[in-house]
Design a protein around this motif. Structure first.
Motif, PDB file in Angstrom:
ATOM      1  N   PRO A  66       0.818  -1.326  -0.104  1.00 17.52           N
ATOM      2  CA  PRO A  66      -0.107   0.011  -0.201  1.00 17.52           C
ATOM      3  C   PRO A  66       0.762   1.335   0.044  1.00 17.52           C
ATOM      4  O   PRO A  66       0.531   2.198  -0.697  1.00 17.52           O
ATOM      5  N   SER A  67       1.987   1.303   0.879  1.00 17.46           N
ATOM      6  CA  SER A  67       2.901   2.349   0.941  1.00 17.46           C
ATOM      7  C   SER A  67       3.430   2.899  -0.562  1.00 17.46           C
ATOM      8  O   SER A  67       3.859   4.068  -0.671  1.00 17.46           O
ATOM      9  N   GLU A  68       3.550   1.924  -1.479  1.00 21.27           N
ATOM     10  CA  GLU A  68       4.153   2.088  -2.810  1.00 21.27           C
ATOM     11  C   GLU A  68       3.142   2.849  -3.751  1.00 21.27           C
ATOM     12  O   GLU A  68       3.513   3.163  -4.909  1.00 21.27           O
ATOM     13  N   THR A  69       2.068   2.812  -3.259  1.00 21.35           N
ATOM     14  CA  THR A  69       0.886   3.590  -4.331  1.00 21.35           C
ATOM     15  C   THR A  69       1.229   4.798  -4.619  1.00 21.35           C
ATOM     16  O   THR A  69       1.399   5.710  -3.833  1.00 21.35           O
ATOM     17  N   ASP A  70       1.113   5.156  -5.971  1.00 23.10           N
ATOM     18  CA  ASP A  70       1.651   6.493  -6.598  1.00 23.10           C
ATOM     19  C   ASP A  70       0.285   7.345  -6.511  1.00 23.10           C
ATOM     20  O   ASP A  70      -0.660   7.670  -7.485  1.00 23.10           O
ATOM     21  N   TRP A  71       0.039   7.859  -5.387  1.00 27.10           N
ATOM     22  CA  TRP A  71      -1.504   8.429  -5.279  1.00 27.10           C
ATOM     23  C   TRP A  71      -1.522   9.878  -5.757  1.00 27.10           C
ATOM     24  O   TRP A  71      -2.311  10.229  -6.322  1.00 27.10           O
ATOM     25  N   PRO A  72      -0.035  10.607  -5.855  1.00 27.44           N
ATOM     26  CA  PRO A  72      -0.294  11.898  -6.822  1.00 27.44           C
ATOM     27  C   PRO A  72      -0.832  11.708  -8.324  1.00 27.44           C
ATOM     28  O   PRO A  72      -1.326  12.162  -8.832  1.00 27.44           O
ATOM     29  N   ARG A  73      -0.153  10.673  -8.748  1.00 24.17           N
ATOM     30  CA  ARG A  73      -0.551  10.049 -10.106  1.00 24.17           C
ATOM     31  C   ARG A  73      -2.097   9.876 -10.249  1.00 24.17           C
ATOM     32  O   ARG A  73      -2.532  10.279 -11.183  1.00 24.17           O
ATOM     33  N   ILE A  74      -2.475   9.246  -9.236  1.00 24.90           N
ATOM     34  CA  ILE A  74      -3.805   8.671  -9.205  1.00 24.90           C
ATOM     35  C   ILE A  74      -4.783  10.073  -9.195  1.00 24.90           C
ATOM     36  O   ILE A  74      -5.715   9.967  -9.737  1.00 24.90           O
ATOM     37  N   ALA A  75      -4.521  10.795  -8.315  1.00 23.07           N
ATOM     38  CA  ALA A  75      -5.047  12.236  -8.157  1.00 23.07           C
ATOM     39  C   ALA A  75      -4.965  12.827  -9.490  1.00 23.07           C
ATOM     40  O   ALA A  75      -6.149  13.522  -9.908  1.00 23.07           O
ATOM     41  N   ALA A  76      -3.891  12.748 -10.291  1.00 18.84           N
ATOM     42  CA  ALA A  76      -3.863  13.611 -11.421  1.00 18.84           C
ATOM     43  C   ALA A  76      -4.949  12.721 -12.582  1.00 18.84           C
ATOM     44  O   ALA A  76      -5.606  13.508 -13.323  1.00 18.84           O
ATOM     45  N   LEU A  77      -4.919  11.563 -12.363  1.00 17.52           N
ATOM     46  CA  LEU A  77      -5.729  10.776 -13.352  1.00 17.52           C
ATOM     47  C   LEU A  77      -7.200  11.032 -13.037  1.00 17.52           C
ATOM     48  O   LEU A  77      -7.968  11.196 -14.014  1.00 17.52           O
ATOM     49  N   TYR A  78      -7.538  11.120 -11.795  1.00 16.00           N
ATOM     50  CA  TYR A  78      -8.949  11.454 -11.439  1.00 16.00           C
ATOM     51  C   TYR A  78      -9.054  13.010 -11.906  1.00 16.00           C
ATOM     52  O   TYR A  78     -10.344  13.146 -12.417  1.00 16.00           O
ATOM     53  N   GLU A  79      -8.330  13.842 -11.923  1.00 14.67           N
ATOM     54  CA  GLU A  79      -8.723  15.255 -12.347  1.00 14.67           C
ATOM     55  C   GLU A  79      -8.836  15.082 -14.022  1.00 14.67           C
ATOM     56  O   GLU A  79      -9.673  15.783 -14.574  1.00 14.67           O
TER      57      GLU A  79
END
Length: 416
Positions: free
Chosen positions: A311-324
């Motif tokens: 879970p800690s390796e999840t690229d959350w900034p990229r996910i947020a950008a993809l949702y945008e």
């Protein structure tokens, strides 16, 4: 092999072959209801003959031969379309399993594509499209469809009967639309398959949080569509999304059927073959050289989770950008709610809460249980436990799924 074993094998063959059978027969008789009746007749004959004679080497061709011969007999009796009668009548005695397999092999994929577009025609209501698609292309019984959607079997049966009647009376053509109509209709087809999958992945009501067989049937239809419409990026996008989501099904519930949230799942239980298939589907979209659509963007988001070993390796900034990016293509309060979760993971719960609080006034989310659920989780992380408890309880009151309600009440109890 005893009779019951043979019947189980016949049932498995039927689920695989029935869509091809109905598609080929619809091409022949131009009536999807009649085509299903003829296919069922062939199944009855197989159930009578195969336990004694044995299962043929090519059961699909055997069923098609039997059904088409009955169709020819029907055309004779009704004396419809003399030209068709002569065409099919001349070939009736020439059919064999081998002949038919070679004749229909080149056409069957086109027929399946035509059938999908017919069952998902906009002239039908969304409920009718889903029921008819599950019946004809998913090979499910009315009882199975009724149990999947917690609806009376008689209601599902009526929907299917009315849908077939509507297709007949409106004379909906058995064809793949072209041009702008193709784009419009393709989105309807994808929407129906996506709806089927989502209902299986996270059941709206009932005692089970997931219904794997619904996911499997939707995924099978998605793969079929990707094979017969390889030049459409969004077809591959939906297929990729369902591959990624399906890879987590085994880890999505605990030993007693209780929900296991994404960040708590045992990733060793994820199906890496399905993940690879999802990545391959995304690569096919890139090779087509066209921009990602909504399904492809959702698949790319799922790929971020699938490729994170922990879970800690999840690229959350990229996910947020993809949702945008997804929100720009498909403005929706639900998409914005998902972006809030990604933003909270990437930059902190207080930033996610700002987005969620702005959604509180969204009328379409008033009865949507995931809004208070997400807000409760963010409040919990910020140490605002009393507020979090109220939101978890509100979410529990809104959901109609028993398993999800239990989970939310458990989270509410943790707030004390």
């Amino acid at each position: 092999m005893n009779k019951s074993q043979t019947e189980r094998i016949i049932d498995a063959i039927w689920r695989i072959e029935s869509p091809k059978l109905i598609a080929g027969l619809t091409h022949m008789v131009r009536d999807v209801g009649l085509a299903e009746d003829l296919a069922q007749d062939a199944l009855v004959i197989a159930l009578e003959k195969w336990p004694e004679a044995g299962i043929p080497d090519n059961p699909g061709a055997w069923l098609m031969t039997t059904a088409k011969r009955r169709a020819i007999d029907l055309l004779r009796r009704k004396k419809r379309l003399d030209e068709k009668y002569e065409e099919y009548g001349r070939g009736a005695a020439l059919y064999s399993e081998q002949d038919l397999a070679s004749v229909i092999e080149d056409e069957i994929e086109d027929d399946l594509l035509r059938l999908i577009f017919m069952t998902c025609h906009p002239v039908l209501s969304q409920e009718a499209r889903v029921a008819l698609t599950l019946r004809l292309l998913g090979g499910l019984t009315t009882d199975e469809i009724a149990r999947a959607f917690l609806t009376a079997e008689s209601t599902i049966a009526q929907r299917i009967v009315r849908a077939k009647k509507t297709l007949r009376t409106k004379q909906i053509p058995f064809e793949v639309p072209v041009g702008e109509e193709l784009k419009e209709r393709l989105s309807t087809v994808l929407e129906v398959i996506y709806l089927m999958f989502n209902e299986g992945y996270s059941a709206t009501a009932g005692e089970n949080w997931i219904r794997p067989f619904l996911c499997q049937e939707a995924l099978r239809l998605g793969r079929m569509l990707a094979e017969i419409a390889p030049g459409e990026p969004e077809v591959h996008g939906l297929a990729a999304l369902m591959e990624f989501q399906s890879s987590r099904l085994k880890a999505r519930v605990g030993v007693d059927g209780e929900p296991v949230l994404l960040m708590d799942q045992n990733r060793a239980r994820w199906d890496h073959l399905l993940i690879r298939r999802g990545l391959d589907a995304l690569e096919r979209i890139r090779q087509l050289g066209r921009p990602f659509g909504p399904y492809a963007l959702q698949a790319a988001i799922s790929a971020c989770h699938a490729q994170a070993r922990t879970p800690s390796e999840t690229d959350w900034p990229r996910i947020a950008a993809l949702y945008e990016a997804l929100f720009r293509l498909m403005p929706s309060p639900v998409v914005e709610l998902n972006r809030a979760v990604a933003v909270s993971r990437a930059f902190g719960p207080e930033f996610g809460l700002q987005i969620v609080d702005e959604l509180n006034e969204e009328a379409s989310l008033k009865e949507y249980h995931l809004l208070p659920s997400v807000r409760a989780d963010l409040l919990f992380k910020l140490g605002r436990f009393a507020e979090a408890r109220e939101e978890f309880e509100r979410a529990a009151a809104l959901t109609r799924n028993m398993r999800e309600r239990e989970l939310l009440m458990k989270r509410a109890a943790e707030c004390t």
